[in-house]
Design an enzyme around this catalytic site. Structure first.
Site, PDB file in Angstrom:
ATOM      1  N   LYS A 185      -7.097   3.735 -17.230  1.00  0.00           N
ATOM      2  CA  LYS A 185      -7.273   2.314 -16.884  1.00  0.00           C
ATOM      3  C   LYS A 185      -8.156   2.270 -15.636  1.00  0.00           C
ATOM      4  O   LYS A 185      -7.689   2.477 -14.517  1.00  0.00           O
ATOM      5  CB  LYS A 185      -5.895   1.703 -16.631  1.00  0.00           C
ATOM      6  CG  LYS A 185      -5.837   0.499 -15.712  1.00  0.00           C
ATOM      7  CD  LYS A 185      -6.361  -0.760 -16.343  1.00  0.00           C
ATOM      8  CE  LYS A 185      -6.287  -1.901 -15.334  1.00  0.00           C
ATOM      9  NZ  LYS A 185      -7.392  -1.849 -14.343  1.00  0.00           N
ATOM     10  N   GLU A 259      -1.742   8.531  -5.181  1.00  0.00           N
ATOM     11  CA  GLU A 259      -2.723   8.882  -4.144  1.00  0.00           C
ATOM     12  C   GLU A 259      -3.160   7.555  -3.541  1.00  0.00           C
ATOM     13  O   GLU A 259      -3.879   6.789  -4.176  1.00  0.00           O
ATOM     14  CB  GLU A 259      -3.877   9.656  -4.796  1.00  0.00           C
ATOM     15  CG  GLU A 259      -4.614  10.546  -3.839  1.00  0.00           C
ATOM     16  CD  GLU A 259      -5.801   9.848  -3.243  1.00  0.00           C
ATOM     17  OE1 GLU A 259      -5.637   9.262  -2.143  1.00  0.00           O
ATOM     18  OE2 GLU A 259      -6.866   9.881  -3.855  1.00  0.00           O
ATOM     19  N   CYS A 293     -10.839   6.818   0.536  1.00  0.00           N
ATOM     20  CA  CYS A 293      -9.430   6.795   0.939  1.00  0.00           C
ATOM     21  C   CYS A 293      -9.181   7.701   2.135  1.00  0.00           C
ATOM     22  O   CYS A 293      -8.353   7.384   2.982  1.00  0.00           O
ATOM     23  CB  CYS A 293      -8.533   7.176  -0.224  1.00  0.00           C
ATOM     24  SG  CYS A 293      -8.961   8.733  -0.992  1.00  0.00           S
ATOM     25  N   GLU A 390      -5.614  -0.165   6.754  1.00  0.00           N
ATOM     26  CA  GLU A 390      -6.765   0.379   6.034  1.00  0.00           C
ATOM     27  C   GLU A 390      -7.763  -0.748   5.789  1.00  0.00           C
ATOM     28  O   GLU A 390      -7.434  -1.735   5.134  1.00  0.00           O
ATOM     29  CB  GLU A 390      -6.303   0.964   4.699  1.00  0.00           C
ATOM     30  CG  GLU A 390      -7.408   1.651   3.947  1.00  0.00           C
ATOM     31  CD  GLU A 390      -6.936   2.295   2.642  1.00  0.00           C
ATOM     32  OE1 GLU A 390      -6.190   1.647   1.886  1.00  0.00           O
ATOM     33  OE2 GLU A 390      -7.329   3.436   2.389  1.00  0.00           O
TER      34      GLU A 390
END
Ligand code: NAD
Length: 486
Positions: A185, A259, A293, A390
């Site tokens: 996906k 993750e 990331c 973040e």
């Protein structure tokens, strides 16, 4: 209209359950981040369509299926799949660049070769996946005890938009090598490389249903992640979505690896080689327009060199040539979407209105699209929003430190723990900091390296489990012990 990629042929956008094409029921626009214009309609799979695709993946798994092929046959097919991607490199690279807005030269040099390399490394694993033999430690008598490593079943691989093909392959390659089938996906912003991968898998001879794609939004992802026939979810993306996936896994006790996000620190010590540390720390934050990331987005610099380092980093940021994905001279592309651009701009605006100062940096933004200039904020206190959250854009929060213990305390003062960086010439400092930093990977005098040779993943709120290395295979294999009285 597709700007800059003349004659680019899009993959088939409709979905398939095994070999059967599904009628498109709903669509979302696929938008070029360099222009803000839609160029295609992506199918949004309904829960019923997700169900049909997962059933086909389950049929392809067993009775007899992918898991029952000889390990050598699986290896051959995976190598053929890698050959097919290699032969398709110009086209799949153009699709990825168009979808993400990344410069085509970087996609051709980094993203696609990385995806192929991962597939080749894990293609070699099926013939080496053995259990172990032993005996019992506390029970008298003669026993032969051995373990088998069996594929978990259908894997839902759910990926974000920042490295679509790379992060998909981090999951697909070990899962297929382990004998699992995969339903991928992709993020709604970047479906093209996933759709093309499935076409290439079919051309390479992988049986229908072994690798499928389901395009759509968060609801599509949720339907996939909670499907009863999905045995394992491998997710990369935001911490909030990771938490939702973990919750949804409870009724079936699905295997889940996550993750997630990061706010990774970099420490530049007074003895560091600044000719190396400055460009590395700069690109450790600005690469891929900061949408990484494990980007080093918090920078702690010894006070004696703080101003010099910040000037150097601002110069590296200003020198980045921002431009459209099709232009081979571009070094930095836009952010993925208007939503992401507004989000990043919001962080910077709030930091400035809270009194934080940005290092002056002259950057020329191309017209249109979702470009955002590299931004370096100085003297950022540890409790500032921009030091805690973040941002996922080219925004570096910096602060000076006076000794290593203080720098390590600042580095660890975050709920995240994906990566950390240390720049020093002193071996003892390097080892001490590497042991003390709470992160899944610590880079010493380097940044942004990932390799199938070592495990990658997060401590604390940055995730659960590891990708890459031989460790990732454990996520797709169930150990079974066989205890035999002889
Ligand atoms: P997201 O986590 O919402 O999306 C990632 C993937 O999960 C997409 O494919 C999405 O469709 C799917 N998804 C969304 N909701 C789901 C659900 N309930 N169940 C299953 N799948 C679901 O990320 P986003 O909204 O695209 O980005 C938001 C923020 O996430 C960014 O600003 C950034 O901070 C962070 N992010 C992190 C990474 C990373 O690599 N760690 C990557 C992309 C984004």
């Amino acid at each position: 209209m597709i700007q800059g990629f003349d004659g680019l042929h899009l993959p088939e956008l409709s979905l398939r359950a095994g070999g059967d094409r599904l009628a498109t029921e709903a669509v979302l626009p696929d938008i070029d981040p360099c222009t803000g214009s839609a160029f295609a309609d992506m199918a949004v799979a309904s829960a019923a369509q997700v169900d049909a695709i997962v059933y086909a993946a389950h049929r392809a798994f067993r009775n007899p299926g992918w898991r029952d092929l000889t390990s050598l046959a699986r290896e051959r097919l995976l190598h053929r799949f890698a050959d097919a991607i290699e032969a398709d490199l110009p086209r799949i690279a153009a699709l990825e660049a168009l979808d993400t807005g990344k410069p085509i030269s970087i996609v051709e040099m980094v993203d696609i070769p990385a995806a192929i390399a991962w597939l080749r490394v894990y293609a070699g694993w099926p013939t080496k996946l053995a259990g172990r033999a032993g005996t019992l430690s506390g029970t008298p008598g003669a026993f032969h005890v051995y373990s088998r490593r069996e594929p978990v079943g259908v894997v839902a691989a759910i990926t974000p938009w920042n490295f679509p093909i790379v992060l998909a392959m981090w999951k697909i390659a070990p899962a297929l090598a382990a004998g699992c089938t995969v339903v991928l996906k992709p993020a709604p912003e970047t479906p093209l490389s996933a759709l093309r991968l499935v076409e290439l898998a079919r051309e390479a001879g992988l049986p229908d249903g072994v690798l499928s794609v389901v395009t759509g939004d968060g609801a599509t992802g949720a339907a996939l992640a909670s499907h009863p026939l999905v045995a394992k979810v491998a997710f990369t993306g935001s911490t909030a979505t990771g938490q939702a996936i973990l919750k949804a896994s409870v009724p079936d006790l699905k295997r889940v690896t996550l993750e997630l996000g990061g706010k990774s620190p970099s420490i530049i010590c007074a003895d560091a080689d600044l000719d190396l540390a400055i460009p590395q720390a700069a690109m450790g934050c600005f690469f891929n327009a900061g949408q990484v990331c494990y980007a080093g987005t918090r920078l702690y610099v010894h006070r004696s060199i703080y101003d010099r380092v910040l000037e150097g980093i601002a110069a590296v940021g200003a020198a980045q040539r921002m431009g459209p994905s099709a232009d081979r001279a571009s070094q930095m592309g836009p952010l993925i979407s208007e939503r992401q651009r507004a989000r990043v701009a919001g962080f910077v605006a709030r930091a400035r209105s809270g009194g934080l100062e940005a290092v002056p940096l002259r950057a020329e933004l191309p017209d249109g699209g979702y470009y955002f200039a590299p931004t370096v904020l100085r003297d950022v206190p540890p409790d500032a929003e921009v030091a805690r959250e973040e941002v996922f854009g080219p925004v570096l929060a910096t602060a000076p430190f006076d000794d290593l213990d203080e720098a390590i305390a600042l580095a660890n003062g975050s709920p995240y723990g994906l990566a950390g960086h240390v720049f020093t010439r002193d071996l003892a400092t390097a080892h001490r900091a590497s042991a003390a930093i709470e992160a899944g990977t610590v880079f010493v005098n380097c940044v942004m390296l990932a390799d199938p040779a070592f495990p990658f993943g997060g401590m604390k709120m940055s995730g659960i489990g590891r990708e890459n290395g031989s460790e990732v295979l454990d996520a797709y294999l169930e150990p079974k012990s066989v205890v035999m009285a002889v």
